[in-house]
Scaffold this motif. Structure first.
Motif, PDB file in Angstrom:
ATOM      1  N   THR A  76      28.607  73.126  53.106  1.00 29.55           N
ATOM      2  CA  THR A  76      27.529  72.590  52.282  1.00 29.55           C
ATOM      3  C   THR A  76      26.485  71.935  53.168  1.00 29.55           C
ATOM      4  O   THR A  76      26.775  71.485  54.281  1.00 29.55           O
ATOM      5  N   PRO A 127      19.336  69.472  51.426  1.00 24.25           N
ATOM      6  CA  PRO A 127      18.083  70.231  51.627  1.00 24.25           C
ATOM      7  C   PRO A 127      17.374  69.821  52.924  1.00 24.25           C
ATOM      8  O   PRO A 127      17.440  68.675  53.363  1.00 24.25           O
ATOM      9  N   PRO A 149      24.273  74.044  48.141  1.00 26.08           N
ATOM     10  CA  PRO A 149      23.635  75.150  47.397  1.00 26.08           C
ATOM     11  C   PRO A 149      22.111  75.131  47.526  1.00 26.08           C
ATOM     12  O   PRO A 149      21.540  74.149  47.967  1.00 26.08           O
ATOM     13  N   PRO A 174      18.351  74.690  47.078  1.00 24.18           N
ATOM     14  CA  PRO A 174      17.705  73.559  46.387  1.00 24.18           C
ATOM     15  C   PRO A 174      16.765  74.030  45.278  1.00 24.18           C
ATOM     16  O   PRO A 174      16.271  75.162  45.281  1.00 24.18           O
ATOM     17  N   SER A 175      16.519  73.132  44.334  1.00 24.89           N
ATOM     18  CA  SER A 175      15.476  73.318  43.327  1.00 24.89           C
ATOM     19  C   SER A 175      14.272  72.476  43.724  1.00 24.89           C
ATOM     20  O   SER A 175      14.382  71.562  44.549  1.00 24.89           O
ATOM     21  N   ARG A 186      15.648  69.587  46.064  1.00 24.49           N
ATOM     22  CA  ARG A 186      16.821  68.808  45.664  1.00 24.49           C
ATOM     23  C   ARG A 186      18.005  69.729  45.428  1.00 24.49           C
ATOM     24  O   ARG A 186      17.867  70.823  44.876  1.00 24.49           O
ATOM     25  N   ASN A 187      19.173  69.324  45.932  1.00 24.39           N
ATOM     26  CA  ASN A 187      20.446  69.860  45.449  1.00 24.39           C
ATOM     27  C   ASN A 187      21.389  68.684  45.236  1.00 24.39           C
ATOM     28  O   ASN A 187      20.962  67.520  45.321  1.00 24.39           O
ATOM     29  N   LYS A 188      22.672  68.944  44.992  1.00 22.87           N
ATOM     30  CA  LYS A 188      23.563  67.846  44.597  1.00 22.87           C
ATOM     31  C   LYS A 188      23.902  66.910  45.750  1.00 22.87           C
ATOM     32  O   LYS A 188      24.521  65.867  45.530  1.00 22.87           O
ATOM     33  N   THR A 231      17.876  64.855  48.329  1.00 23.54           N
ATOM     34  CA  THR A 231      16.516  65.308  48.050  1.00 23.54           C
ATOM     35  C   THR A 231      15.678  65.122  49.307  1.00 23.54           C
ATOM     36  O   THR A 231      15.669  64.036  49.908  1.00 23.54           O
TER      37      THR A 231
END
Length: 1292
Positions: A140, A143, A171, A173-174, A223-225, A228
């Protein structure tokens, strides 16, 4: 695992073996190689790879076990402590590293030391993770911003708007955006969209809309879990190109010689437009020292001249984004003058102003105003200082810095020395600068105070931090600026003060310290440092990983290596905590380290010398508290490729057959390739050659076959080569004695070599000569081989006469010698003898030092020290190295020194072109060589900083000038002064409509000279000239351009001078004008003269006008030839002449042939015999006549002399018996009349048609030749005689 093909961080990998088929390269631990990797962060320099984020597969039980053991010293940590003694962590500053020994000396428990050291270990730089999909899916990563638009983003209003923002993470990012610090809802605006798998904004105006509505400040959030990341604040602006306001400009009235400023005042655009001046007809305004454009766009006239009225002046603004040019209404000038005529000849007048009645004035500044000003510039930007002055004559501008010199590597002059630009400004460039404007009336100066401020710039930019659970680490954000910037920390885009508290995190100014990190500590931290001039924003994530060891290379690789070579086996791996690595052979035994094996810190296993017993399967095992991983590599040892029967030097006769042997021993499992080279180039195997596996045969040897032949035996792992020389002899004469008749051959090899009288530095070698094969042995060559530096390679040791079979050989220390002997006779060389037994000499310190020591700069701030390395016989001991010392010459500073194993060393950060004392001393394990002598070297040169001044031009003649200049100061040369160089070019000719080449030429004046001559110039031309100083780096700045005019000269020769003769009465002359008139043509001069053999007529001179290119010459003599000389002339005189001759008459060739026959000996003898017979006949006739007898010749009077027609074309042959016709053979006068005979007493009746007369003494004079015309009289032609008698007299 794989064989390394490059030098590793820990040492040389030695010879390289190729991996087996199907094997693939993998990441090498520690070395930053360009493999397929991604950048996630690193913590240590041992080459152990750590993943970039927590491992999701770790079970809760494993986490609990890690928490329980967090305070213990694991075996891995003990290894890290041991490594720390010899290895410095990556990315650690000097201050941090300096604290470690002091901390280590404190009387504290070991776990305290370990905790502190592990904290330092966590400060490493970025690591690289392999792009293995299986690993990437498990690891993992928070970002990381990978691409974004610039902070000041200016866009074209005609295009769609694109604001870039891309990031990576696992994962994926958004993204979302803020505009003017507020959430930007993309879904509500139909014109705005976001690219797929990206945060890049696209604003589409195809359906309407105004781009100005979207101006503002944007920021992207990825951002991911796990956190950011933020982009910079991007200020979006739309490019603007406003129109120029309409205005009517009245003519500008100015007195000649007065200063003038034409203001541009362009409309404000975004970005600012590029300004340039042109006329309304779009012709560029010529700029020079007197007329130039300022940085603000205004056009400045230091003094106005009358010719400035010849054009108008329009300011133009070019806008970058719209690609448009806007033109301002043109200015027109009206110049009031005391000299209303614009005489172009005055422009080159040495005192143009006084010639035009313009009063001379002292300089005054047009920009900037006054005597002092100030300017602020930001660090890293360009500083532009400008001074524009008026005055008559036009002032010269010079720049200075108070209390120091201008920075030569960054400063350059622009706009005819009116502007000074200093690139990449730093704090040391602040201070007071002044420009000095001067002419012959006086000088004035303006002082500019420069202050250097700085937007924030990084000292320590925060790096991504990857830790194992329970470890400590820290993020450092250190920046500088002027004024001092402030630091603000954020976490996941929120201020750190408002973030949830974290007991494991402590903020200390520009540093965040993490202690006993856990999985929950993962986040992305932002450091924002800012002052009034700008800001810096950096993202750095903290990732906590708990990963068992994993191997990165393919499994079960096959490595093949040559016997006695060195190799290194790699085992790249990663894990968290850092695993330990051990090596085993054949699955059993203890850990491999020591002796012939050496394990590097990155886990690579080096085998120093491969032996047969080293073959087998090697296993590397990586272990940490979460588990272990292992990999295997199979090592195969191959025999080396060796040529055991080498080609020998041969001497062969032309046309014979030669065979060159090359027998090779190699490992049977490797594919062998044997090729041949001739004179070190690939040999083409033609029809006369036959290549076999163990030989090369040449049939019918020719001279072109002579040369060196090299046999190259190679496999995919190694190669060997051997060379021989073929000499081709020409055919020799048959032998004259019995010994020479015997067949000769090369001698047999010497045998039974024996070493006696063994000493430390000498040994006696004795051998038994072989058979000489009928050709005496002339020489013996003793060769040696040593098994340490170049095993298997034989070198010539010494040479002895053929009568010697024992010699004392001088030896070098620390060499394991083996000798062989080669016999030589006139046919060739024998095969080498069998080698002697080995004899090793003891070691000793070197007795000499390397030669050819040099110190030269390859860049302006370094000095490369090179030398010729010592060979094996001068090493005298193991581990040969060189102690390199240097210091600045004529200083008392201490010597700098470094130990080098190669043959070069580069000294960095040196001043420009400074002399150094250099010493290079050899050293081995037995001691140092003698103290070396100092050699003077120089650091690198930089381009000269100054140009020659006071350049004076004096015209010597129409093709040469004298130059004189003032030498530059030595400290401005910045290197060795090679020469002064003049660049000059022909600007124009003083002749109208004459095209000239403006190609630049140069004249060099080597050494430190102050004058020189430039020659081979074109007369009557305008020239320009510039001077530069040249050193080893190149040219310096150019001096002020000097203009001069060459006076008239003589023209070149007329071109294409042609002489044609259409008939025997006229000759036509044609020519073309000279290629280089070199002045005003006054006409042409033609000189011509008639010649016939050695006789030359009177010279005639004709003068023509300059436009005449044709002339017709009326021949007065149809037989003579003419020689023409044509030249062009100017006021100076006649130029180079061209000469041509008229064509030769058609029958002149025959005359030349006859003359050639008449000079032959046999012909002269024959003619003399016939003359004697005729003389006897005449005497008999005379006797009979004197006795009163009648000689009957009348019947033969009309008998012809031969079959030819008696009347030739020239009408000279006549046998008529009419008395009133001229006698055949009577001479013709120069005016063409016939000479009367002195007596009518004829002997026509007594010859064969010839006529004659008696002389006063009664002797007979007879003419038996054909009639001769004027040309014959002058000796140019001769008609063929019709009888032998006539032929005789025609020669008389």
């Amino acid at each position: 695992m794989r064989r390394l093909a490059a030098r590793g961080a820990a040492g040389d990998a030695g010879e390289v073996a190729a991996p087996a088929a199907g094997g693939s390269d993998s990441a090498q631990a520690r070395s930053p190689s360009p493999w397929r990797l991604i950048d996630l962060g690193a913590i240590w320099n041992t080459g152990v790879f750590l993943p970039a984020a927590a491992w999701n597969g770790a079970s809760s039980g494993v986490e609990r076990r890690r928490l329980n053991e967090a305070k213990k010293l694991s075996s891995v940590q003990k290894v890290q402590l041991k490594r720390l003694k010899v290895t410095r962590p990556r990315g650690l500053g000097n201050r941090e590293w300096g604290r470690v020994p002091r901390m280590a000396r404190q009387p504290a428990p070991p776990w305290v030391h370990a905790a502190f050291l592990l904290c330092l270990l966590s400060l490493g730089g970025a690591i690289e993770i392999p792009m293995d999909p299986s690993i990437q899916n498990e690891l993992t990563q928070p970002p990381t911003i990978t691409k974004q638009s610039v902070k000041d983003h200016i866009v074209d209003p005609r295009d769609n708007i694109l604001i870039e923002c891309e990031a990576k993470g696992n994962p994926a990012p958004s993204f979302h955006w803020t505009r003017n610090s507020r959430f930007f809802n993309i879904a509500k605006d139909p014109r705005v969209s976001m690219r797929r798998r990206s945060g890049t904004l696209v604003i589409d105006f195809r359906s309407g809309g105004r781009p100005e509505e979207y101006e503002g400040e944007y920021q992207c959030f990825a951002r991911n879990k796990f956190g950011t990341a933020l982009s910079n604040r991007i200020r979006l602006q739309v490019s603007k190109s406003p129109l120029w306001p309409k205005e009517n400009l009245d003519p500008v009235v100015v007195q000649e010689g007065a200063p003038l400023t034409l203001q541009c005042n362009p409309p404000p655009g975004l970005p600012s437009p590029v300004i340039f001046w042109m006329s309304s007809s779009m012709e560029p305004i010529a700029q020079d020292k007197r007329v130039s454009q300022g940085h603000n766009g205004d056009l400045y006239f230091s003094n106005v001249m009358l010719q400035d009225m010849q054009t108008d002046y329009s300011c133009n603004a070019r806008f970058h984004f719209t690609h448009t040019i806007q033109q301002k209404n043109p200015f027109t000038l009206k110049v009031l003058t005391n000299h209303p005529y614009n005489d172009s000849s005055l422009r080159n007048h040495p005192d143009m102003y006084s010639a035009r009645g313009v009063a001379e004035r002292t300089p005054s500044f047009m920009y900037p105003q006054g005597t002092a000003s100030s300017q602020m510039v930001l660090r890293g930007m360009d500083l532009l200082l400008e001074c524009i002055a008026s005055g008559v004559p036009t002032p010269d501008i010079a720049w200075y810095k108070k209390g120091g010199d201008l920075p030569s590597d960054k400063a350059k002059f622009e706009n005819f020395n009116k502007a000074l630009r200093i690139t990449n400004v730093s704090e040391e460039d602040s201070g007071e600068y002044f420009c000095l404007a001067s002419n012959k009336m006086g000088s004035i100066r303006h002082t500019i105070s420069v202050r250097v401020k700085a937007a924030p710039y990084w000292l320590d930019e925060p790096k991504n931090l990857i830790l194992a659970p329970g470890e400590d680490g820290r993020l450092v954000c250190r920046a500088n600026g002027n004024p001092k910037p402030t630091v603000q920390w954020m976490v996941n885009g929120e201020p750190l003060q408002s973030a949830p508290p974290n007991p494991n995190r402590e903020v200390a100014g520009d540093t965040i310290i993490f202690r006993d990190t856990q999985i929950s500590s993962r986040a992305v931290y932002q450091c924002n440092t800012s002052n009034e001039h700008g800001y810096l924003l950096a993202n750095a994530f903290v990732s906590v990983l708990d990963v068992p060891p994993r191997m990165l290379s393919p499994r079960n690789q096959l490595i093949r290596v040559i016997l006695y070579n060195r190799t290194r086996l790699d085992c790249p791996f990663f894990g968290s905590p850092i695993p330990t690595l051990r090596w085993f052979k054949n699955g059993q035994g203890s850990n491999l380290d020591g002796g012939n094996y050496h394990v590097y810190e990155n886990g690579s296993l080096e085998i120093k010398m491969i032996r047969k017993e080293d073959q087998g399967i090697y296993t590397c095992v990586a272990t940490n508290i979460l588990g272990k991983a292992e990999n295997q590599v199979r090592l195969e040892v191959k025999d080396p490729t060796r040529i055991y029967r080498m080609p020998e030097d041969q001497v062969a006769k032309r046309g014979t057959t030669v065979q060159l042997e090359c027998r090779v021993k190699h490992d049977p499992s490797l594919k062998l390739t044997v090729s041949w080279l001739k004179d070190d180039e690939p040999l083409y195997i033609g029809n006369r050659m036959k290549k076999e596996d163990d030989s090369l045969t040449i049939f019918g040897v020719a001279e072109r076959d002579q040369g060196s032949y090299t046999c190259v035996a190679s496999t995919e792992l190694d190669q060997d080569l051997a060379k021989a020389y073929l000499t081709v002899l020409a055919d020799q004469a048959t032998p004259t004695n019995r010994l020479a008749a015997l067949p000769k051959g090369r001698p047999d090899r010497p045998r039974d070599l024996e070493l006696t009288d063994l000493a430390e530095r000498s040994v006696r070698l004795t051998w038994i000569p072989g058979d000489d094969n009928n050709s005496p042995i002339t020489d013996y060559v003793v060769q040696f081989e040593e098994d340490q530096f170049q095993p298997g390679v034989w070198h010539d040791h010494s040479k002895y006469p053929g009568s010697v079979n024992s010699a004392v050989l001088r030896l070098s220390p620390y060499v394991n010698y083996q000798f062989r002997v080669i016999a030589i006779n006139e046919v060739g060389s024998s095969h080498p003898s069998l080698p002697s037994e080995r004899y090793r000499t003891s070691g000793a310190p070197p007795e000499s030092n390397p030669g050819d020591v040099k110190g030269e700069g390859t860049r302006k701030n370094n000095m490369e020290i090179t030398w010729t390395p010592m060979n094996a016989t001068s090493a005298f001991g193991p581990n040969l190295r060189y102690i390199v010392k240097w210091r600045r010459r004529e200083t008392r500073e201490a010597w700098n020194n470094v130990t080098v194993w190669g043959s070069r060393y580069v000294v960095g950060q040196t001043p420009v072109y400074v002399p150094y004392e250099i010493r290079v001393q050899a050293e081995n394990d037995f001691g140092k060589g003698p103290e070396p002598e100092s050699v003077i070297g120089y650091s690198g040169e930089d381009y000269p900083r100054a140009a020659p001044t006071e350049v004076k031009v004096r015209v010597v003649n129409s093709t040469a000038i004298n130059l004189q200049w003032n030498r530059v100061y030595p400290d401005t040369v910045q290197g060795q002064l090679r020469e002064y160089r003049a660049y000059y070019w022909r600007e124009s000719s003083l002749l109208k409509n004459l095209w000239v080449s403006q190609k630049r030429q140069q004249a060099s004046f080597p050494g430190d000279r102050l004058r020189g001559v430039v020659s081979r110039l074109f007369p009557y031309s305008n020239y320009k000239l510039e001077m530069v100083v040249v050193n080893g780096r190149g040219d310096g700045p150019r001096s002020e351009t000097k203009e001069f005019t060459t006076p008239e000269g003589v023209p070149s020769a007329p071109r294409r001078f042609r002489v044609r003769q259409p008939n025997l009465e006229t000759i036509n002359l044609e020519w073309d004008h000279p290629e280089h008139p070199n002045g005003i043509m006054l006409g042409y001069t033609l000189k011509y003269v008639a010649f016939n053999g050695t006789k030359v007529g009177k010279q005639i001179v004709e003068n023509f006008s300059p436009n005449q290119t044709k002339f017709v010459v009326q021949r007065t003599d149809p037989v003579s030839r003419y020689r023409f000389t044509l030249s062009a002339r100017t006021q100076v005189g006649s130029g180079e002449a061209v000469t041509e001759e008229s064509p030769a008459p058609p029958n002149e060739a025959y005359t030349n042939n006859q003359a050639d026959i008449a000079t032959q000996g046999w012909f002269i003898g024959l003619m003399c015999a016939i003359a004697l017979l005729v003389l006897i006949l005449l005497i008999v006739c005379f006797i009979k006549r004197s006795r009163g007898g009648k000689y009957p010749v009348r019947e033969k009077k009309d008998v012809p002399l031969g079959p030819e027609d008696p009347k030739e074309e020239d009408g000279s042959f006549d046998y008529s018996d009419e008395d009133n016709k001229p006698l055949q053979g009577s001479q013709t006068s120069l005016d063409g009349t016939i000479k009367q005979q002195e007596s009518d007493d004829s002997l026509v009746d007594y010859g064969e048609g010839g006529e004659g007369q008696f002389n006063e003494d009664g002797s007979f004079i007879g003419q038996y030749t054909v009639k001769k015309d004027k040309d014959e009289t002058e000796g140019n032609e001769s008609s063929e005689a019709t009888s032998p008698v006539n032929a005789i007299y025609s020669l008389a």
